[in-house]
Design a protein around this motif. Structure first.
Motif, PDB file in Angstrom:
ATOM      1  N   GLY A 130     -17.668 -34.409  21.273  1.00 63.75           N
ATOM      2  CA  GLY A 130     -17.829 -33.262  20.393  1.00 63.75           C
ATOM      3  C   GLY A 130     -18.298 -33.740  19.036  1.00 63.75           C
ATOM      4  N   GLY A 131     -18.333 -32.854  18.065  1.00 58.52           N
ATOM      5  CA  GLY A 131     -18.805 -33.265  16.751  1.00 58.52           C
ATOM      6  C   GLY A 131     -18.804 -32.135  15.754  1.00 58.52           C
ATOM      7  N   ILE A 132     -19.530 -32.347  14.649  1.00 59.40           N
ATOM      8  CA  ILE A 132     -19.477 -31.417  13.524  1.00 59.40           C
ATOM      9  C   ILE A 132     -20.858 -31.265  12.884  1.00 59.40           C
ATOM     10  CG2 ILE A 132     -17.122 -32.202  13.078  1.00 59.40           C
ATOM     11  CD1 ILE A 132     -18.157 -33.592  10.542  1.00 59.40           C
ATOM     12  N   LEU A 133     -21.040 -30.160  12.186  1.00 67.07           N
ATOM     13  CA  LEU A 133     -22.182 -30.036  11.284  1.00 67.07           C
ATOM     14  C   LEU A 133     -21.869 -30.851  10.024  1.00 67.07           C
ATOM     15  CD1 LEU A 133     -23.261 -26.268  11.359  1.00 67.07           C
ATOM     16  CD2 LEU A 133     -24.439 -28.225  12.379  1.00 67.07           C
ATOM     17  N   ALA A 134     -22.879 -31.518   9.494  1.00 68.28           N
ATOM     18  CA  ALA A 134     -22.684 -32.347   8.297  1.00 68.28           C
ATOM     19  C   ALA A 134     -24.022 -32.620   7.644  1.00 68.28           C
ATOM     20  CB  ALA A 134     -22.000 -33.663   8.663  1.00 68.28           C
ATOM     21  N   VAL A 135     -23.984 -33.057   6.393  1.00 68.12           N
ATOM     22  CA  VAL A 135     -25.201 -33.430   5.678  1.00 68.12           C
ATOM     23  C   VAL A 135     -25.012 -34.803   5.031  1.00 68.12           C
ATOM     24  CG1 VAL A 135     -26.035 -31.102   5.201  1.00 68.12           C
ATOM     25  CG2 VAL A 135     -24.394 -32.144   3.651  1.00 68.12           C
ATOM     26  N   PRO A 136     -26.050 -35.653   5.063  1.00 67.32           N
ATOM     27  CA  PRO A 136     -25.956 -36.951   4.381  1.00 67.32           C
ATOM     28  C   PRO A 136     -25.764 -36.745   2.880  1.00 67.32           C
ATOM     29  CG  PRO A 136     -27.876 -36.852   5.837  1.00 67.32           C
ATOM     30  CD  PRO A 136     -27.350 -35.459   5.719  1.00 67.32           C
ATOM     31  N   VAL A 137     -24.914 -37.540   2.284  1.00 69.36           N
ATOM     32  CA  VAL A 137     -24.684 -37.434   0.845  1.00 69.36           C
ATOM     33  C   VAL A 137     -25.911 -37.938   0.098  1.00 69.36           C
ATOM     34  CG1 VAL A 137     -23.325 -38.331  -1.082  1.00 69.36           C
ATOM     35  CG2 VAL A 137     -22.195 -37.609   1.037  1.00 69.36           C
ATOM     36  N   ALA A 138     -26.428 -37.121  -0.803  1.00 72.48           N
ATOM     37  CA  ALA A 138     -27.639 -37.471  -1.544  1.00 72.48           C
ATOM     38  C   ALA A 138     -27.341 -37.915  -2.976  1.00 72.48           C
ATOM     39  CB  ALA A 138     -28.592 -36.280  -1.578  1.00 72.48           C
ATOM     40  N   ASP A 139     -26.253 -37.437  -3.548  1.00 69.85           N
ATOM     41  CA  ASP A 139     -25.932 -37.743  -4.935  1.00 69.85           C
ATOM     42  C   ASP A 139     -25.218 -39.092  -5.060  1.00 69.85           C
ATOM     43  OD1 ASP A 139     -26.921 -35.298  -5.935  1.00 69.85           O
ATOM     44  OD2 ASP A 139     -25.065 -34.295  -5.347  1.00 69.85           O
ATOM     45  N   THR A 140     -25.326 -39.687  -6.227  1.00 70.62           N
ATOM     46  CA  THR A 140     -24.572 -40.898  -6.532  1.00 70.62           C
ATOM     47  C   THR A 140     -23.087 -40.545  -6.631  1.00 70.62           C
ATOM     48  OG1 THR A 140     -26.440 -41.842  -7.740  1.00 70.62           O
ATOM     49  CG2 THR A 140     -24.252 -42.765  -8.188  1.00 70.62           C
ATOM     50  N   LEU A 141     -22.236 -41.362  -6.002  1.00 71.98           N
ATOM     51  CA  LEU A 141     -20.804 -41.095  -5.968  1.00 71.98           C
ATOM     52  C   LEU A 141     -20.068 -41.985  -6.966  1.00 71.98           C
ATOM     53  CD1 LEU A 141     -20.323 -40.914  -2.095  1.00 71.98           C
ATOM     54  CD2 LEU A 141     -20.565 -39.009  -3.687  1.00 71.98           C
TER      55      LEU A 141
END
Length: 226
Positions: A130-141
């Motif tokens: 299974g899994g999830i919807l997600a987005v790669p982090v684009a901002d500096t953390l």
């Protein structure tokens, strides 16, 4: 064949919004916030039933007309003190088959699109975990100390921001939440069993309405889709 169900935990109060009305019932584009997520889930031909897990003493649900969403919608007044507890209680109350799929979606993500939902189901219907919807982090953390001063910059390589829906087999999710009851999302519970859920690329438009300033953006996005 395994069926696909959806579950929306909605027993919380959304205290960070600064409103006496529970966040899921705050008006957004002319409807309670939760309505928009439910519209998308109920419209999916893949989903059999959409369960909404509410607080046992919810005083708002019955005051709204949910009939436009059709007969897929089923409220369950068994919510718990936390999101994970509400999902677990809903799973138990729904009495689904262990091999059925369950998509858990936040009531405060009103901008989930039909396309995003269909992409998730298509990507995971034959997956072992299974899994999830997600987005790669684009901002500096940046990691901060107690005084809100930068301690260090975090490496964002391979870091994703989790969204919902999160889609897992009912039996697996039930077992995971019983073992890890204090998680903040379903994938974390499944990870605690040693599994590695799949990340399905989504869009930043599927954001969680958390603070008052988020409402305006959500209304703009919903208005564009009309």
């Amino acid at each position: 064949m395994s069926k696909i169900f959806a579950l929306v935990p909605a027993a919380g109060c959304g205290s960070r919004m600064g409103s006496e009305l529970p966040k899921q019932y705050m008006l957004l584009a002319g409807h309670p916030m939760i309505y928009h997520a439910l519209v998308t889930l109920c419209a999916s031909p893949e989903i059999d039933t959409v369960f909404v897990v509410l607080s046992p003493d919810d005083a708002y649900w019955l005051s709204y007309d949910w009939s436009p969403l059709g007969d897929k919608l089923q409220p369950l007044f068994c919510g718990g003190a936390t999101r994970a507890e509400s999902v677990l209680n809903g799973l138990i109350a729904a009495e689904l088959e262990r091999d059925d799929w369950l998509l858990v979606h936040d009531a405060a993500r009103p901008c989930l699109s039909h396309k995003q939902l269909a992409r998730l189901i298509e990507a995971l219907r034959d997956d072992d975990v299974g899994g999830i919807l997600a987005v790669p982090v684009a901002d500096t953390l940046k990691r901060a100390d107690a005084e809100c001063r930068i301690v260090q910059t975090e490496d964002r390589e391979g870091v994703w921001q989790a969204q919902t829906p999160q889609m897992f087999r009912t039996g697996l999710l039930l077992q995971a939440l019983q073992i890890a009851p204090n998680v903040t999302d379903d994938a974390s519970a499944v990870e605690s069993l040693g599994f590695h859920p799949k990340l399905v690329t989504s869009s930043s438009s599927n954001f969680k309405v958390t603070y008052p300033q988020d409402v305006e953006l959500a209304e703009l996005l919903l208005g564009v889709r009309k």
